[in-house]
Design a protein around this motif. Structure first.
Motif, PDB file in Angstrom:
ATOM      1  N   GLU A 174       0.830  -1.201   0.000  1.00  0.00           N
ATOM      2  CA  GLU A 174       0.000   0.000   0.000  1.00  0.00           C
ATOM      3  C   GLU A 174       0.868   1.256   0.000  1.00  0.00           C
ATOM      4  OE1 GLU A 174      -3.097   0.349  -0.461  1.00  0.00           O
ATOM      5  OE2 GLU A 174      -3.752  -1.753  -0.331  1.00  0.00           O
ATOM      6  N   SER A 175       1.964   1.230   0.740  1.00  0.00           N
ATOM      7  CA  SER A 175       2.860   2.390   0.779  1.00  0.00           C
ATOM      8  C   SER A 175       3.482   2.647  -0.583  1.00  0.00           C
ATOM      9  CB  SER A 175       3.963   2.172   1.825  1.00  0.00           C
ATOM     10  OG  SER A 175       3.417   2.027   3.122  1.00  0.00           O
ATOM     11  N   LEU A 176       3.859   1.584  -1.275  1.00  0.00           N
ATOM     12  CA  LEU A 176       4.431   1.748  -2.609  1.00  0.00           C
ATOM     13  C   LEU A 176       3.387   2.285  -3.577  1.00  0.00           C
ATOM     14  CD1 LEU A 176       6.735   1.348  -4.665  1.00  0.00           C
ATOM     15  CD2 LEU A 176       5.906  -0.997  -4.985  1.00  0.00           C
ATOM     16  N   ARG A 177       2.207   1.699  -3.552  1.00  0.00           N
ATOM     17  CA  ARG A 177       1.168   2.139  -4.479  1.00  0.00           C
ATOM     18  C   ARG A 177       0.810   3.604  -4.253  1.00  0.00           C
ATOM     19  NH1 ARG A 177      -4.570  -0.945  -4.971  1.00  0.00           N
ATOM     20  NH2 ARG A 177      -4.794  -0.024  -2.895  1.00  0.00           N
ATOM     21  N   ASP A 178       0.749   4.018  -2.983  1.00  0.00           N
ATOM     22  CA  ASP A 178       0.455   5.419  -2.689  1.00  0.00           C
ATOM     23  C   ASP A 178       1.587   6.329  -3.160  1.00  0.00           C
ATOM     24  OD1 ASP A 178      -1.910   4.623  -1.542  1.00  0.00           O
ATOM     25  OD2 ASP A 178      -1.183   4.769   0.529  1.00  0.00           O
ATOM     26  N   ALA A 179       2.819   5.840  -3.073  1.00  0.00           N
ATOM     27  CA  ALA A 179       3.972   6.669  -3.427  1.00  0.00           C
ATOM     28  C   ALA A 179       4.099   6.884  -4.928  1.00  0.00           C
ATOM     29  CB  ALA A 179       5.260   6.048  -2.882  1.00  0.00           C
ATOM     30  N   VAL A 180       3.716   5.873  -5.726  1.00  0.00           N
ATOM     31  CA  VAL A 180       3.959   5.943  -7.173  1.00  0.00           C
ATOM     32  C   VAL A 180       2.691   6.186  -7.987  1.00  0.00           C
ATOM     33  CG1 VAL A 180       6.010   4.511  -6.978  1.00  0.00           C
ATOM     34  CG2 VAL A 180       3.807   3.429  -7.485  1.00  0.00           C
ATOM     35  N   SER A 181       1.515   5.975  -7.395  1.00  0.00           N
ATOM     36  CA  SER A 181       0.233   6.243  -8.060  1.00  0.00           C
ATOM     37  C   SER A 181       0.111   5.557  -9.422  1.00  0.00           C
ATOM     38  CB  SER A 181       0.023   7.761  -8.217  1.00  0.00           C
ATOM     39  OG  SER A 181       0.034   8.409  -6.965  1.00  0.00           O
ATOM     40  N   CYS A 182       0.459   4.277  -9.455  1.00  0.00           N
ATOM     41  CA  CYS A 182       0.342   3.480 -10.675  1.00  0.00           C
ATOM     42  C   CYS A 182       0.362   2.008 -10.268  1.00  0.00           C
ATOM     43  CB  CYS A 182       1.468   3.802 -11.656  1.00  0.00           C
ATOM     44  SG  CYS A 182       3.114   3.336 -11.078  1.00  0.00           S
ATOM     45  N   PRO A 183       0.114   1.077 -11.191  1.00  0.00           N
ATOM     46  CA  PRO A 183       0.192  -0.344 -10.829  1.00  0.00           C
ATOM     47  C   PRO A 183       1.524  -0.664 -10.165  1.00  0.00           C
ATOM     48  CG  PRO A 183      -0.780  -0.120 -12.985  1.00  0.00           C
ATOM     49  CD  PRO A 183      -0.321   1.256 -12.591  1.00  0.00           C
ATOM     50  N   ALA A 184       1.472  -1.344  -9.028  1.00  0.00           N
ATOM     51  CA  ALA A 184       2.674  -1.574  -8.227  1.00  0.00           C
ATOM     52  C   ALA A 184       2.703  -3.006  -7.729  1.00  0.00           C
ATOM     53  CB  ALA A 184       2.706  -0.602  -7.043  1.00  0.00           C
ATOM     54  N   PHE A 185       3.924  -3.537  -7.601  1.00  0.00           N
ATOM     55  CA  PHE A 185       4.118  -4.921  -7.181  1.00  0.00           C
ATOM     56  C   PHE A 185       5.325  -4.988  -6.267  1.00  0.00           C
ATOM     57  CE2 PHE A 185       2.127  -4.718 -11.264  1.00  0.00           C
ATOM     58  CZ  PHE A 185       1.074  -5.616 -11.170  1.00  0.00           C
ATOM     59  N   VAL A 186       5.274  -5.919  -5.315  1.00  0.00           N
ATOM     60  CA  VAL A 186       6.375  -6.085  -4.353  1.00  0.00           C
ATOM     61  C   VAL A 186       6.818  -7.539  -4.394  1.00  0.00           C
ATOM     62  CG1 VAL A 186       7.092  -5.896  -1.955  1.00  0.00           C
ATOM     63  CG2 VAL A 186       5.436  -4.258  -2.888  1.00  0.00           C
ATOM     64  N   GLU A 187       8.136  -7.758  -4.394  1.00  0.00           N
ATOM     65  CA  GLU A 187       8.674  -9.107  -4.482  1.00  0.00           C
ATOM     66  C   GLU A 187       9.932  -9.222  -3.629  1.00  0.00           C
ATOM     67  OE1 GLU A 187       8.391 -12.208  -4.645  1.00  0.00           O
ATOM     68  OE2 GLU A 187       7.762 -12.400  -6.742  1.00  0.00           O
ATOM     69  N   VAL A 188      10.227 -10.422  -3.171  1.00  0.00           N
ATOM     70  CA  VAL A 188      11.496 -10.697  -2.495  1.00  0.00           C
ATOM     71  C   VAL A 188      12.634 -10.498  -3.507  1.00  0.00           C
ATOM     72  CG1 VAL A 188      12.833 -12.451  -1.257  1.00  0.00           C
ATOM     73  CG2 VAL A 188      10.352 -12.359  -1.002  1.00  0.00           C
ATOM     74  N   ASP A 189      13.747  -9.917  -3.064  1.00  0.00           N
ATOM     75  CA  ASP A 189      14.837  -9.607  -4.000  1.00  0.00           C
ATOM     76  C   ASP A 189      15.379 -10.841  -4.711  1.00  0.00           C
ATOM     77  OD1 ASP A 189      16.086 -10.611  -1.725  1.00  0.00           O
ATOM     78  OD2 ASP A 189      17.423  -8.898  -1.437  1.00  0.00           O
ATOM     79  N   SER A 190      15.485 -11.965  -3.996  1.00  0.00           N
ATOM     80  CA  SER A 190      16.012 -13.172  -4.636  1.00  0.00           C
ATOM     81  C   SER A 190      15.071 -13.680  -5.722  1.00  0.00           C
ATOM     82  CB  SER A 190      16.248 -14.268  -3.592  1.00  0.00           C
ATOM     83  OG  SER A 190      15.068 -14.532  -2.855  1.00  0.00           O
ATOM     84  N   ALA A 191      13.753 -13.530  -5.524  1.00  0.00           N
ATOM     85  CA  ALA A 191      12.786 -13.952  -6.542  1.00  0.00           C
ATOM     86  C   ALA A 191      12.806 -13.001  -7.733  1.00  0.00           C
ATOM     87  CB  ALA A 191      11.386 -14.028  -5.946  1.00  0.00           C
ATOM     88  N   ALA A 192      12.989 -11.700  -7.481  1.00  0.00           N
ATOM     89  CA  ALA A 192      13.095 -10.744  -8.585  1.00  0.00           C
ATOM     90  C   ALA A 192      14.321 -11.044  -9.441  1.00  0.00           C
ATOM     91  CB  ALA A 192      13.162  -9.318  -8.034  1.00  0.00           C
TER      92      ALA A 192
END
Length: 392
Positions: A174-192
């Motif tokens: 939610e913090s990322l989505r609010d910060a960028v105001s666009c479709p947003a996704f969060v992932e573990v660094d090793s999986a990315a």
């Protein structure tokens, strides 16, 4: 390995499969794409027309191979779309603008150890805004952010020098989505990073491998049948907290002898300051070999890919330690690759993988991935912005 479905409900999946096939094997004619993915030429023609209309692929004349006119071929248009990859670590954060071919076009970085979540997301919003200004607004797809794992484990996720200490209780998505105001996704660094390796590295020829990620801590991710295996809570493949040393050094997670206390960039900096690099390599050699055998016996991969943030010179030294390995399920006579190989994606793997995750999820929101995918469907489907009915 990439196969579509001729059922109408599979159209979002088919778009991703067709686009990925063009990226991996293109330029290809429509007939060649159909043979690759197991779809009818009519279905492929419809999908490629949509992709071409949105500017994700472009058509060019085919190369003559005999009599007659060659069929036109399709290839990825690098400038057809852009996404931002963001990487947050205990040492600071980095963001990059990435095109459809996975090239990092521009980047911003901030070194700020132990940054608070509030400060981090304020900086991320500003960095993404700057990067988005470098591309056409209508071509921007979304933002993918990677951060150290494991996720959502109270006693592990936000404690110690290898995690985002102090971020407990923060709704990262939610913090990322609010910060960028666009479709947003969060992932573990090793999986990315594994996602990047799947798209742009050894994944072009290997479909089952384990990506061992040497970051500030130590992580890993399984690629099975060409897809990232995330597990029930997104932490599958995590190896950093395997207790390999009986009664070893205490770990912030509460256990003793965890692997990442010895094998990680944090451990490298801490131990080489005391004993030097050569002695550190001797110290970690048996632990690295034991970890390799454990991974092989658990996941039976075609190979283990050694990647991460460590400079390539250091990863080469660690790779040399695997020249002689104990017996395991991987000790097969019919192997086509060494048991451990070096990543082809370099230290930008996390940025590229995070951005590519956003591209993949927005183009095909039903594709299995992070749980944030569903929340981004309406805002993120570029096919809904063409003025036509949304294709499902």
């Amino acid at each position: 390995m990439l196969k579509g479905t001729n059922q109408e409900v599979g159209r979002p999946h088919n778009r991703r499969i067709v686009l990925e096939t063009i990226r991996q094997h293109g330029p290809l004619s429509r007939a060649e794409i159909a043979r690759h993915v197991g779809l009818t030429i009519q279905t492929v023609s419809t999908i490629t027309s949509e992709l071409q209309e949105r500017g994700f692929v472009r058509l060019r004349p085919g190369v003559p191979k005999g009599r007659g006119f060659p069929a036109p071929v399709l290839e990825i248009d690098p400038d057809g779309g852009y996404a931002c990859g963001v990487y947050v670590t205990p040492r600071g954060l980095e963001a990059g603008l990435v095109n459809l071919c996975g090239k990092v076009l521009s980047r911003r970085a901030v070194e700020a150890p132990r940054m608070s979540a509030e400060e981090a997301f304020a900086r991320i919003g500003a960095m993404v805004a700057e990067l988005r200004a470098d591309c056409p607004r209508e071509r921007f797809i979304g933002v993918g952010m990677a951060m150290p794992g494991p996720f959502d484990i109270e006693s592990m996720s936000f404690v110690g020098p290898t995690t985002m200490e102090g971020w407990a209780g923060v709704d990262v998505y939610e913090s990322l989505r609010d910060a960028v105001s666009c479709p947003a996704f969060v992932e573990v660094d090793s999986a990315a990073a594994a996602h990047c390796e799947r798209l742009y590295g050894v994944g072009e020829e290997l479909f089952n491998f384990y990506h061992l990620f040497l970051g500030v801590g130590l992580g890993g991710c399984v690629i099975y049948d060409g897809q990232v295996v995330r597990g029930a809570w997104g932490n599958a493949g995590e190896v950093g907290h395997i207790p390999l040393v009986p009664d070893g050094d205490p770990c912030p997670c509460g256990n003793r002898g965890c692997l990442e206390r010895y094998l990680s960039l944090e451990a490298y900096v801490r131990r080489t300051a005391v004993i030097g690099e050569a002695e550190w390599l001797k110290e970690v050699a048996p632990l690295l070999r034991a970890a390799i055998v454990t991974i092989e016996n658990l996941f039976d991969p075609e190979t283990i890919v050694l990647g991460g943030l460590a400079p390539v010179e250091l990863r080469l030294k660690l790779l040399a330690l695997t020249a002689s390995l104990p017996n395991s399920l991987a000790a097969r006579r019919d192997r086509r690759h060494p048991r451990v190989i070096l990543s082809r994606c370099g230290t930008d793997a996390v940025l590229r993988g995070a951005a590519s995750l956003a591209i993949t999820q927005v183009l095909s929101p039903r594709f299995a991935g992070p749980p944030q995918a569903a929340a981004n469907r309406a805002a993120g489907d570029p096919f809904a912005r063409t003025g036509r009915a949304r294709v499902e």
